[in-house]
Design a protein around this motif. Structure first.
Motif, PDB file in Angstrom:
ATOM      1  N   MET A   1       0.354  -3.889  -5.332  1.00 49.90           N
ATOM      2  CA  MET A   1       1.344  -2.774  -5.311  1.00 49.90           C
ATOM      3  C   MET A   1       1.624  -2.320  -3.697  1.00 49.90           C
ATOM      4  N   THR A   2       2.742  -2.854  -3.338  1.00 50.95           N
ATOM      5  CA  THR A   2       2.815  -2.738  -1.901  1.00 50.95           C
ATOM      6  C   THR A   2       2.849  -0.757  -0.827  1.00 50.95           C
ATOM      7  N   LEU A   3       2.406  -1.254   0.195  1.00 51.09           N
ATOM      8  CA  LEU A   3       1.565   0.227   0.995  1.00 51.09           C
ATOM      9  C   LEU A   3       3.760   1.302   1.179  1.00 51.09           C
ATOM     10  N   LEU A   4       2.937   2.672   0.832  1.00 54.31           N
ATOM     11  CA  LEU A   4       4.505   2.966   1.115  1.00 54.31           C
ATOM     12  C   LEU A   4       4.394   2.773   2.839  1.00 54.31           C
ATOM     13  N   THR A   5       5.812   3.035   2.943  1.00 55.26           N
ATOM     14  CA  THR A   5       5.962   2.807   4.560  1.00 55.26           C
ATOM     15  C   THR A   5       6.617   4.304   4.756  1.00 55.26           C
ATOM     16  N   GLY A  36      -0.517   5.259   3.174  1.00 55.49           N
ATOM     17  CA  GLY A  36       0.105   3.896   3.754  1.00 55.49           C
ATOM     18  C   GLY A  36       0.184   4.388   4.991  1.00 55.49           C
ATOM     19  N   ARG A  37       1.600   3.259   5.386  1.00 57.61           N
ATOM     20  CA  ARG A  37       1.645   2.848   6.459  1.00 57.61           C
ATOM     21  C   ARG A  37       2.746   3.700   7.912  1.00 57.61           C
ATOM     22  N   GLY A 216      11.463  -1.835   5.883  1.00 67.28           N
ATOM     23  CA  GLY A 216      10.137  -1.472   4.324  1.00 67.28           C
ATOM     24  C   GLY A 216      10.186  -0.042   4.901  1.00 67.28           C
ATOM     25  N   SER A 218       9.765   3.092   3.170  1.00 65.55           N
ATOM     26  CA  SER A 218       9.876   3.610   1.597  1.00 65.55           C
ATOM     27  C   SER A 218       9.729   5.101   1.623  1.00 65.55           C
TER      28      SER A 218
END
Ligand code: GLU
Length: 289
Positions: A1-5, A36-37, A216, A218
């Motif tokens: 899963m991609t991290l929320l940014t 997230g980031r 990126g 989000s």
């Protein structure tokens, strides 16, 4: 899963105030909750008004507040060539045109054409008259060759015709991100908005959509004053084939007069509050966090 940014994207053209503190802390809190980031982006395309001193103040204030963000920090003024490349695509696709009218000429034109009912954008600025859009290519070339000042404006009618995807966006209903609602984007409200200047190959709208995609991002969490801007930004994303982030436009921190804070309100500036002995905890309380 991609991290929320998530990102906080201030402009170093003044000192940060309580409104910025709220926005930055909210991004931090929502990012942390989501695991997230958090990015910090310096939006300094207005090279006349942005200064290294204000930028240093941003870092100082945010560190004092206890914010942590990923490095390196993207500074928009270092990326003009990238924005130029994107602008060139819009020029090649004939989605923007050079607009030559000065503010005075716009005012005079509107006054001559009956004035009062002339439509205004969400900031209250009269929409750009349709004259320059109709200029023959030869005349455009002549004016540019003569060094006439101009800005690149979006041909919003052509852009709307060219945008095939859905012009809507997902807006969170609250800071817990418990639900989203679909909002219709209304870019026409801005008329033929400025996309770039002659000497600065971008505008706020263009740089934001390019960078949000490139980094990126989000989740865009920012003040409600930017809610109407989302319409233009969604349109640009569609034209450029960029993904649409989700949005949360948060409440604004108002001054004692009930109006939006501005960078000239010295008494709500974070540096002034700090000097007066206010703690980061006090700031959180002051903004209701
Ligand atoms: N740089 C903008 C400002 O200072 C914010 C941009 C954004 O969050 O989209 O108001």
């Amino acid at each position: 899963m991609t991290l929320l940014t998530f990102r906080f994207a201030p402009s170093p053209n003044g000192e940060l105030h309580l409104g910025h503190a709220y926005s930055a802390l909210l991004n931090q809190r929502m990012g942390a909750r989501a695991g997230g980031r958090l990015l910090l982006r310096i939006e300094d395309i207005d090279t006349a008004r942005c200064t290294p001193e204000f930028e240093a103040g941003i870092f100082r204030d945010l560190e004092w507040l206890g914010l942590d963000w990923e490095r390196p920090v993207r500074r928009q003024s270092e990326h003009f060539a990238e924005y130029r490349a994107v602008l060139d695509r819009l020029i090649a696709d004939e989605l923007v045109y050079p607009a030559f009218m000065s503010r005075g000429e716009i005012r005079a034109f509107i006054a001559e054409t009956g004035g009062r009912d002339w439509p205004r954008d969400p900031d209250g600025v009269p929409l750009y008259p349709p004259l320059d859009k109709a200029l023959p290519a030869k005349e455009r070339k002549r004016r540019i060759a003569e060094n006439m000042p101009f800005a690149w404006r979006l041909d919003v009618a052509a852009a709307m015709a060219g945008a095939t995807g859905a012009l809507s966006f997902a807006e969170f209903t609250d800071e817990m991100m418990s639900a989203t609602r679909t909002v219709e984007a209304m870019p026409r409200a801005w008329g033929d908005v400025i996309v770039a200047r002659r000497d600065i190959p971008t505008s706020y709208h263009l740089a934001v959509v390019v960078d949000d995609a490139l980094q990126g991002v989000s989740h865009v969490v920012r003040g409600h004053d930017l809610y109407p801007a989302t319409g233009v930004q969604r349109l640009l994303q569609e034209l450029l084939g960029l993904p649409a982030p989700r949005y949360f436009h948060h409440r604004l921190i108002l001054g004692p007069d009930g109006r939006k804070l501005s960078k000239s309100f010295k008494d709500t500036g974070l540096a002034a509050l700090r000097d007066a002995g206010v703690s980061p905890q006090d700031v959180k309380r002051l903004v209701g966090l």
